[in-house]
Scaffold this motif. Structure first.
Motif, short mmCIF file in Angstrom:
data_model
loop_
_atom_site.label_atom_id
_atom_site.label_comp_id
_atom_site.label_asym_id
_atom_site.label_seq_id
_atom_site.Cartn_x
_atom_site.Cartn_y
_atom_site.Cartn_z
N ILE A 14 0.83 -1.21 0.00
CA ILE A 14 0.00 0.00 0.00
C ILE A 14 0.87 1.26 0.00
N VAL A 15 1.93 1.23 0.81
CA VAL A 15 2.85 2.38 0.86
C VAL A 15 3.51 2.59 -0.49
N MET A 16 3.91 1.50 -1.15
CA MET A 16 4.56 1.62 -2.46
C MET A 16 3.61 2.21 -3.50
N PHE A 17 2.32 1.94 -3.39
CA PHE A 17 1.36 2.52 -4.33
C PHE A 17 1.10 4.00 -4.03
N ILE A 18 1.28 4.41 -2.78
CA ILE A 18 1.02 5.79 -2.40
C ILE A 18 2.24 6.68 -2.63
N LEU A 19 3.44 6.12 -2.58
CA LEU A 19 4.67 6.91 -2.65
C LEU A 19 4.76 7.87 -3.83
N PRO A 20 4.32 7.49 -5.05
CA PRO A 20 4.43 8.45 -6.17
C PRO A 20 3.72 9.77 -5.93
N LEU A 21 2.73 9.77 -5.06
CA LEU A 21 2.01 10.99 -4.75
C LEU A 21 2.79 11.91 -3.82
N LEU A 22 3.83 11.35 -3.18
CA LEU A 22 4.58 12.10 -2.17
C LEU A 22 5.98 12.48 -2.63
N LEU A 23 6.49 11.83 -3.67
CA LEU A 23 7.87 12.05 -4.11
C LEU A 23 7.92 12.99 -5.31
N ASP A 24 9.07 13.67 -5.45
CA ASP A 24 9.28 14.48 -6.66
C ASP A 24 9.73 13.57 -7.80
N ILE A 25 9.91 14.15 -8.97
CA ILE A 25 10.24 13.37 -10.17
C ILE A 25 11.58 12.65 -10.02
N TYR A 26 12.55 13.31 -9.41
CA TYR A 26 13.89 12.72 -9.28
C TYR A 26 13.84 11.44 -8.45
N TRP A 27 13.28 11.52 -7.24
CA TRP A 27 13.25 10.34 -6.38
C TRP A 27 12.28 9.29 -6.88
#
Length: 325
Positions: A14-27
């Motif tokens: 679940i965290v892995m699916f949510i992470l793109p919403l929290l990270l910038d393009i680089y990370w």
């Protein structure tokens, strides 16, 4: 204990699916590369971790998947999804080809043969016209789902995340199957395993083919994500980095290999501020790790796991017996 592990894994997904919403393009791009390495290390974990076959040319299967998809999409205008089974088939055949001459080889001789195979694939990619020679293949189309075109960084993150989850589940199921146990027996004592009736030749070839198929899937997605591939992307250094992640995490350990893949990619990025010193610091850290924990960060504990399973079964039998009484 098993329920706790399942809940932890579900939370991680679940965290892995949510992470793109929290990270910038680089990370997000760094995390996507980590997932590519998770898929690649799971495939190599079958060959090295389960079966104990040293492979220094695993990037060749990565290249087979990438070039198969690129050629079919640019030259013959195939859909990306149709190229996946073809790339997997070619990679399986390549795995059998490299596995056949290594059936009687061990240790250093096995490493030399696999290293040679990796270099053969790279040199062929440089010299063949169909692979674009040293310039590679450009203008690879993006995959589509209906009318939607996968083009953004988040699209490819979710695509490789799904493939990574599937690869982890497949490797886990294989590791806990009769085939996986036979691979481990071959790794521990090949002669004893053959004496017990295990078909050493068939299982070794199956190990190479299975690992190659998983690596080819990562290569196919890599080709459409980058929209251009070249022989330099599949060098010997790539094979070393993938093998390093497997050894660093722990041979045969699925969560350990995932951690190893993350460290191999993330640690150099964290040290990027050190400029020219970051790879020296990274190398020293790896040497210290291998000296003080040569078994890996999270090694596979076969005896402990088997003992816990037996204890759970005994507790269940005791409860059933007391209830019947």
């Amino acid at each position: 204990m098993k329920k706790y592990k399942k809940h932890s894994l579900l939370l991680l997904v679940i965290v892995m699916f949510i992470l793109p919403l929290l990270l910038d393009i680089y990370w997000l791009d760094v995390l996507t590369l980590v997932l590519f390495y998770v898929v690649l290390t799971q495939g190599l974990n079958i060959v090295v971790g389960y079966t104990g076959l040293l492979d220094l040319g695993y990037a060749a299967f990565f290249a087979v998947g990438a070039y198969t998809t690129a050629i079919l999409m640019t030259t013959f205008h195939w859909s990306f999804w149709l190229t996946l089974p073809v790339a997997a088939l070619f990679a399986a055949v390549a795995g059998i080809i490299v596995g056949t001459p290594t059936l009687r080889l061990r240790s250093d001789y096995l490493a030399i043969v696999t290293l040679g195979f990796g270099e053969i694939v790279r040199i062929l990619a440089i010299n063949l016209d169909i692979t674009g020679s040293s310039s590679g293949i450009y203008g690879i189309p993006r995959p589509t789902i209906g009318s939607y075109v996968l083009s953004s960084q988040q699209d490819f993150y979710y695509l490789i995340l799904i493939v990574a989850i599937i690869s982890v589940l497949v490797v886990y199921r294989l590791g806990h199957s009769r085939i996986g146990r036979a691979w481990v027996y071959i790794r521990e004592d090949e002669d004893a395993a053959e004496a017990m009736g295990i078909n050493r030749i068939r299982l070794k070839l199956l190990s190479y083919a299975t690992g190659a198929v998983i690596g080819s899937l990562a290569g196919s997605i890599f080709a459409v994500k980058m929209s251009a591939i070249a022989p330099l992307s599949f060098s010997f250094l790539q094979s070393v980095m993938i093998l390093l992640a497997v050894v660093l995490g722990g041979l045969g350990s699925i969560p350990g290999v995932v951690i190893g893949a993350a460290l191999v990619i993330v640690l150099p990025e964290v040290l990027r501020g050190a400029e020219d010193w970051r790879y020296l610091i990274f190398g020293v850290a790896l040497v210290i790790m291998m000296i003080f924990r040569p078994q890996g960060i999270l090694p596979k504990k076969y005896e402990t796991e088997d003992r816990s399973d037996l204890d759970e079964k005994e507790e269940t039998n005791d409860k059933d017996h007391s209830m019947s009484v």
